[in-house]
Design a protein around this motif. Structure first.
Motif, short mmCIF file in Angstrom:
data_model
loop_
_atom_site.label_atom_id
_atom_site.label_comp_id
_atom_site.label_asym_id
_atom_site.label_seq_id
_atom_site.Cartn_x
_atom_site.Cartn_y
_atom_site.Cartn_z
N LEU B 14 0.84 -1.21 0.00
CA LEU B 14 0.00 0.00 0.00
C LEU B 14 0.86 1.25 0.00
O LEU B 14 0.60 2.21 -0.75
N LEU B 15 1.91 1.24 0.83
CA LEU B 15 2.81 2.40 0.92
C LEU B 15 3.49 2.64 -0.43
O LEU B 15 3.59 3.77 -0.90
N SER B 18 0.89 4.08 -2.87
CA SER B 18 0.41 5.42 -2.52
C SER B 18 1.50 6.46 -2.72
O SER B 18 1.22 7.60 -3.05
N CYS B 19 2.76 6.08 -2.53
CA CYS B 19 3.85 7.04 -2.65
C CYS B 19 4.44 7.07 -4.06
O CYS B 19 5.36 7.82 -4.33
N LYS B 20 3.93 6.24 -4.94
CA LYS B 20 4.47 6.19 -6.30
C LYS B 20 4.18 7.51 -7.01
O LYS B 20 3.05 8.01 -6.97
N ASN B 21 5.22 8.05 -7.63
CA ASN B 21 5.05 9.33 -8.32
C ASN B 21 4.14 9.19 -9.55
O ASN B 21 4.31 8.27 -10.33
N LYS B 22 3.19 10.09 -9.65
CA LYS B 22 2.29 10.09 -10.80
C LYS B 22 2.41 11.42 -11.52
O LYS B 22 2.95 12.37 -10.98
N VAL B 23 1.87 11.48 -12.71
CA VAL B 23 1.88 12.74 -13.46
C VAL B 23 0.44 13.15 -13.73
O VAL B 23 -0.41 12.31 -14.03
N SER B 24 0.18 14.45 -13.58
CA SER B 24 -1.18 14.96 -13.76
C SER B 24 -1.72 14.63 -15.14
O SER B 24 -0.97 14.50 -16.10
#
Lengths: 161, 180
Positions: B14-15, B18-24
């Motif tokens: 989960l961590l 949730s902390c994975k970098n995403k792009v708008s």
């Protein structure tokens, strides 16, 4: 719209704050939907310097947030930005900077950014030639959006008019 | 106790996600069909704006004319009026990317009857003080040599801008008076 604006390039990466780290200019955040939450978060954290105005909104090469005329955009700026209002009321003499955090608004010929420049020659307009993106992650606790940086999609750049 | 390692693995997964970098997301990520459904069903102004911007940089389809007419006729959205004019232009110039050309010259390819309809919508927009309609109609008159009518509309726009400034300044004065 006769005059062609001159383009120049700036770094693709943009700092989230000005050197003084104090919000002295104006931020117009037109992002209201969840779909673009990270972009809105970026706008909230932005700190333009004195004499600087930022618009954070959806965009295309010909429009900002669905506004296709400089008149509509200027009307909005006059309502929401004390810096812009002061410039207009002062006879459009002050040199201010308008930065468009809106996708592709500086792209192609006769872009909306270049049209603003033609109508307001005293204003330096800066806009991306491609998509404007924000990288982010969701905080594990509470799911808040944590913005880590902003960039213009390759091969685009910031273009100055 | 035997479940503790499993719980730890789940928390780590989960961590990680949730902390994975995403792009708008961008307009490229949008599905115009979803936007159209929202507009038709709810009259969503936000979706209409997104769709019009999507078409600015992509190839337009014929649905945009019907959707623009619907936005004005059913949902009374004034900004749709200028889009009706643009959509008529596109309908008869489908191979020219939207906005990549002289609007007024392209408008001449629209059949007379439909030109009249498009201009009628622009006139409604002018009456409502819509800047995009005023600008488009002014440019149209200029293209057919009716220079006086074109100037008249530009003067109307200048007057609207001045009236707007006055309204804003009056409101600010009132606010300052209340604060005193």
């Amino acid at each position: 719209m006769g005059r062609e604006a001159h383009a120049s390039e700036e770094s693709k990466e943009v700092s989230t704050s000005n050197p003084n780290d104090v919000k002295a200019g104006d931020v117009l955040n037109l992002h209201t939907d969840d779909y673009f939450g990270a972009l809105s978060e970026w706008a909230k954290q932005s700190k333009p310097g004195a004499g600087e105005v930022e618009i954070h909104a959806h965009g295309s090469s010909r429009s900002i947030n669905g506004m296709r005329t400089v008149g509509e955009i200027s009307k909005l700026l006059y309502d929401k930005s004390p810096t812009w209002k002061s410039m207009v009321d002062g006879g459009m003499k002050a040199n201010i900077k308008l930065k468009l955090f809106s996708c592709t608004t500086g792209g192609g010929n006769n872009s909306i950014a270049s049209q603003i420049k033609v109508a307001f020659p005293n204003v330096t307009v800066v806009a991306p030639t491609a998509y404007w993106n924000v990288s982010y992650y969701n905080s594990f606790f509470g799911g808040n959006v944590i913005v880590t940086g902003g960039f213009v999609s390759s091969p685009g750049n910031w273009r100055k008019f | 106790m035997k479940y503790i390692p499993i719980i730890i693995v789940i928390i780590v997964i989960l961590l990680f996600f949730s902390c994975k970098n995403k792009v708008s997301k961008t307009l490229d990520d949008m599905n115009p069909e979803v936007l159209k459904k929202e507009i038709i069903n709810t009259g969503s102004i936000a979706s209409f704006k997104l769709l019009s911007m999507y078409y600015d940089d992509k190839k337009m389809d014929e649905d945009f004319l019907d959707i623009s007419i619907l936005m004005y006729e059913k949902y009374n959205y004034t900004n749709a009026l200028s889009n009706i004019y643009y959509a008529y232009i596109y309908k008869y110039n489908p191979n020219i990317p939207f906005y990549n050309g002289d609007k007024e010259q392209l408008f001449k390819n629209v059949p007379k009857k439909e030109q009249e309809i498009a201009l009628k919508y622009l006139e409604i927009g002018v009456e409502k003080g819509d800047y995009a309609c005023i600008e488009s109609l002014s440019d149209y008159y200029l293209s057919i040599g009716k220079i006086d009518k074109s100037k008249e509309l530009l003067k109307l726009q200048e007057d609207l801008v001045e009236n707007h400034k006055k309204k804003v300044n009056d409101s600010l004065s009132k606010i300052q008076d209340i604060k005193k």
